[in-house]
Write an enzyme that holds these catalytic residues in place. Structure first.
Site, PDB file in Angstrom:
ATOM      1  N   ALA A  63      49.280  36.931  36.705  1.00  0.00           N
ATOM      2  CA  ALA A  63      49.838  38.079  37.403  1.00  0.00           C
ATOM      3  C   ALA A  63      48.815  39.207  37.307  1.00  0.00           C
ATOM      4  O   ALA A  63      47.961  39.213  36.415  1.00  0.00           O
ATOM      5  CB  ALA A  63      51.159  38.478  36.760  1.00  0.00           C
ATOM      6  N   GLY A 108      50.553  33.737  34.938  1.00  0.00           N
ATOM      7  CA  GLY A 108      51.277  33.389  36.166  1.00  0.00           C
ATOM      8  C   GLY A 108      50.669  32.204  36.904  1.00  0.00           C
ATOM      9  O   GLY A 108      51.368  31.532  37.671  1.00  0.00           O
ATOM     10  N   GLU A 111      52.006  29.250  35.154  1.00  0.00           N
ATOM     11  CA  GLU A 111      53.436  29.209  35.499  1.00  0.00           C
ATOM     12  C   GLU A 111      53.658  28.698  36.926  1.00  0.00           C
ATOM     13  O   GLU A 111      54.585  27.935  37.183  1.00  0.00           O
ATOM     14  CB  GLU A 111      54.039  30.609  35.309  1.00  0.00           C
ATOM     15  CG  GLU A 111      54.070  30.992  33.826  1.00  0.00           C
ATOM     16  CD  GLU A 111      54.341  32.467  33.586  1.00  0.00           C
ATOM     17  OE1 GLU A 111      53.677  33.305  34.236  1.00  0.00           O
ATOM     18  OE2 GLU A 111      55.211  32.782  32.757  1.00  0.00           O
ATOM     19  N   GLU A 131      49.628  35.919  27.550  1.00  0.00           N
ATOM     20  CA  GLU A 131      50.382  37.173  27.634  1.00  0.00           C
ATOM     21  C   GLU A 131      50.560  37.901  26.312  1.00  0.00           C
ATOM     22  O   GLU A 131      50.535  39.130  26.277  1.00  0.00           O
ATOM     23  CB  GLU A 131      51.775  36.913  28.251  1.00  0.00           C
ATOM     24  CG  GLU A 131      51.747  36.629  29.754  1.00  0.00           C
ATOM     25  CD  GLU A 131      51.581  35.167  30.079  1.00  0.00           C
ATOM     26  OE1 GLU A 131      51.241  34.374  29.177  1.00  0.00           O
ATOM     27  OE2 GLU A 131      51.796  34.801  31.245  1.00  0.00           O
TER      28      GLU A 131
HETATM   29  N1  CAA Z   1      44.810  40.548  37.019  1.00  0.00           N
HETATM   30  C1  CAA Z   1      44.019  41.388  37.676  1.00  0.00           C
HETATM   31  N2  CAA Z   1      42.684  41.193  37.875  1.00  0.00           N
HETATM   32  C2  CAA Z   1      42.167  40.061  37.386  1.00  0.00           C
HETATM   33  C3  CAA Z   1      42.935  39.116  36.679  1.00  0.00           C
HETATM   34  C4  CAA Z   1      44.320  39.391  36.509  1.00  0.00           C
HETATM   35  N3  CAA Z   1      45.151  38.525  35.902  1.00  0.00           N
HETATM   36  N4  CAA Z   1      42.127  38.104  36.297  1.00  0.00           N
HETATM   37  C5  CAA Z   1      40.890  38.409  36.744  1.00  0.00           C
HETATM   38  N5  CAA Z   1      40.905  39.585  37.401  1.00  0.00           N
HETATM   39  C6  CAA Z   1      39.782  40.283  38.036  1.00  0.00           C
HETATM   40  C7  CAA Z   1      38.913  40.953  36.981  1.00  0.00           C
HETATM   41  O1  CAA Z   1      39.456  42.210  36.614  1.00  0.00           O
HETATM   42  C8  CAA Z   1      37.615  41.073  37.759  1.00  0.00           C
HETATM   43  O2  CAA Z   1      37.699  42.179  38.629  1.00  0.00           O
HETATM   44  P1  CAA Z   1      36.458  43.204  38.789  1.00  0.00           P
HETATM   45  O3  CAA Z   1      35.339  42.346  39.326  1.00  0.00           O
HETATM   46  O4  CAA Z   1      36.973  44.218  39.748  1.00  0.00           O
HETATM   47  O5  CAA Z   1      36.173  43.705  37.413  1.00  0.00           O
HETATM   48  C9  CAA Z   1      37.583  39.813  38.605  1.00  0.00           C
HETATM   49  O6  CAA Z   1      38.929  39.341  38.660  1.00  0.00           O
HETATM   50  C10 CAA Z   1      36.727  38.712  38.012  1.00  0.00           C
HETATM   51  O7  CAA Z   1      37.163  38.517  36.669  1.00  0.00           O
HETATM   52  P2  CAA Z   1      36.167  38.477  35.407  1.00  0.00           P
HETATM   53  O8  CAA Z   1      34.976  39.337  35.678  1.00  0.00           O
HETATM   54  O9  CAA Z   1      36.976  38.785  34.200  1.00  0.00           O
HETATM   55  O10 CAA Z   1      35.708  36.944  35.471  1.00  0.00           O
HETATM   56  P3  CAA Z   1      35.255  36.033  34.246  1.00  0.00           P
HETATM   57  O11 CAA Z   1      34.758  34.776  34.839  1.00  0.00           O
HETATM   58  O12 CAA Z   1      34.380  36.775  33.327  1.00  0.00           O
HETATM   59  O13 CAA Z   1      36.622  35.726  33.447  1.00  0.00           O
HETATM   60  C11 CAA Z   1      38.937  35.095  33.239  1.00  0.00           C
HETATM   61  C12 CAA Z   1      37.630  34.968  34.053  1.00  0.00           C
HETATM   62  C13 CAA Z   1      38.759  34.411  31.878  1.00  0.00           C
HETATM   63  C14 CAA Z   1      40.021  34.372  34.030  1.00  0.00           C
HETATM   64  C15 CAA Z   1      39.277  36.577  33.041  1.00  0.00           C
HETATM   65  O14 CAA Z   1      39.225  37.225  34.303  1.00  0.00           O
HETATM   66  C16 CAA Z   1      40.637  36.791  32.470  1.00  0.00           C
HETATM   67  O15 CAA Z   1      40.823  36.643  31.280  1.00  0.00           O
HETATM   68  N6  CAA Z   1      41.616  37.204  33.325  1.00  0.00           N
HETATM   69  C17 CAA Z   1      42.925  37.528  32.881  1.00  0.00           C
HETATM   70  C18 CAA Z   1      43.723  36.268  32.558  1.00  0.00           C
HETATM   71  C19 CAA Z   1      45.097  36.633  32.044  1.00  0.00           C
HETATM   72  O16 CAA Z   1      45.245  37.248  31.025  1.00  0.00           O
HETATM   73  N7  CAA Z   1      46.142  36.210  32.800  1.00  0.00           N
HETATM   74  C20 CAA Z   1      47.501  36.469  32.431  1.00  0.00           C
HETATM   75  C21 CAA Z   1      47.989  37.712  33.073  1.00  0.00           C
HETATM   76  S1  CAA Z   1      49.568  38.201  32.478  1.00  0.00           S
HETATM   77  C22 CAA Z   1      50.703  37.293  33.344  1.00  0.00           C
HETATM   78  O17 CAA Z   1      50.368  36.424  34.144  1.00  0.00           O
HETATM   79  C23 CAA Z   1      52.129  37.654  33.072  1.00  0.00           C
HETATM   80  C24 CAA Z   1      53.160  36.758  33.629  1.00  0.00           C
HETATM   81  O18 CAA Z   1      53.483  35.711  33.080  1.00  0.00           O
HETATM   82  C25 CAA Z   1      53.876  37.112  34.802  1.00  0.00           C
END
Ligand code: CAA
Length: 258
Positions: A63, A108, A111, A131
């Site tokens: 998400a 998400g 999920e 999360e």
């Molecule tokens: N939300 C918003 N933006 C996201 C995102 C997310 N979940 N995941 C990645 N992005 C964005 C990053 O912010 C980045 O944007 P910018 O270029 O503008 O900075 C872009 O996507 C590329 O990401 P990274 O530079 O971080 O890419 P990476 O290859 O270095 O890392 C990754 C990849 C490991 C997936 C890392 O992006 C990451 O950890 N993302 C978050 C994953 C996460 O925590 N997901 C769970 C979210 S909470 C949830 O989902 C709640 C629920 O159950 C409903």
């Protein structure tokens, strides 16, 4: 649509979540489009659906953290419901849905894959519910579906530890059915979807409902659910056709979804 691409190849629908700048993260707009795209699938023509992510790096990276950061308790609950409603629609869609997980399936994204009937993934896939490291619980069904799929003990370790796992570990714990080299993933997903699409649609639909509804019921009730859905297949064109083809030693059969 801006974030969802959809195409049908014969009896197989292919839905791609395409928000490359954010690794296909799900914000409210993506969720709304996903909901509309699922509603728009022509269930008379399409007999299996594949969901995948745009690009080669990510299925769905979760998400949208930027959108969630500012939410109130009420806003968080509403956002959870928005995701849950769409994912439940996918889970109960009257055709099988295959997740072709082509990279990150986090939060998400994991999920979403779990709301699909079957998960296939590429060797570079990564699954997880990160999360608790963000100060929240999984909110689009992760606490429920992960425990049902891999057992409560492993689900709790993954969720409490915010631990991401690679494809081979996801395969070992039964979260994915098969792991393929990236370049083979879509071809394998289409092959499986076509195999399913060539079986009798009413039978496949009833089998999906029997498995899903039965899993939530006590065994005495679950077998009654099965009996009714089993009975419902009889007197259909496709039951007569399937059984006649067998008895007449005929390879060709035509299932008409009737
Ligand atoms: N939300 C918003 N933006 C996201 C995102 C997310 N979940 N995941 C990645 N992005 C964005 C990053 O912010 C980045 O944007 P910018 O270029 O503008 O900075 C872009 O996507 C590329 O990401 P990274 O530079 O971080 O890419 P990476 O290859 O270095 O890392 C990754 C990849 C490991 C997936 C890392 O992006 C990451 O950890 N993302 C978050 C994953 C996460 O925590 N997901 C769970 C979210 S909470 C949830 O989902 C709640 C629920 O159950 C409903």
């Amino acid at each position: 649509m801006e974030y969802i691409k959809y195409e049908a190849e014969g009896m197989v629908g292919i839905l791609t979540i395409d928000r490359p700048k954010a690794l296909n993260a799900l914000n409210s707009d993506v969720l709304a489009e996903l909901d509309q795209a699922i509603d728009a699938v022509d269930l008379n023509a399409v007999r299996a659906l594949i969901i995948t992510g745009g690009g080669e790096k990510s299925f769905v990276a979760g998400a949208d953290i930027g959108e969630m950061k500012e939410l109130t308790k009420k806003g968080g609950e509403d956002f959870g419901k928005r995701g849950n409603d769409v994912f439940r629609k996918i889970e109960t869609l009257p055709i099988p849905v295959i997740a072709a997980v082509n990279g990150f399936a986090l939060g998400g994204g994991c999920e979403l894959s779990m709301s699909c009937d079957i998960r296939l993934c590429s060797e570079n896939a990564m699954f997880g519910q990160p999360e608790t490291g963000l100060g929240i619980t999984p909110g689009f069904g992760g606490t429920q579906r992960l425990a049902r799929l891999v057992g409560a003990g492993i689900a709790k370790e993954l969720i409490y530890g915010a631990k991401n796992i690679k494809a081979d570990e996801a395969y070992r714990i039964g979260l994915v059915n098969h792991v393929y080299p990236s370049e083979e993933l879509m071809a394998q997903a289409k092959k499986l979807a076509n195999t399913i699409a060539n079986n009798a649609p009413i039978a496949v639909r009833n089998a999906k409902k029997a498995i899903n509804d039965g899993l939530d019921a006590a065994m005495d009730d679950a077998i009654v659910i099965e009996e009714k859905l089993f009975g419902d297949c009889f007197e259909t064109h496709d039951q007569v056709e399937g059984m006649s083809a067998f008895l007449e030693k005929r390879k060709d059969k035509e299932f008409t979804n009737s």
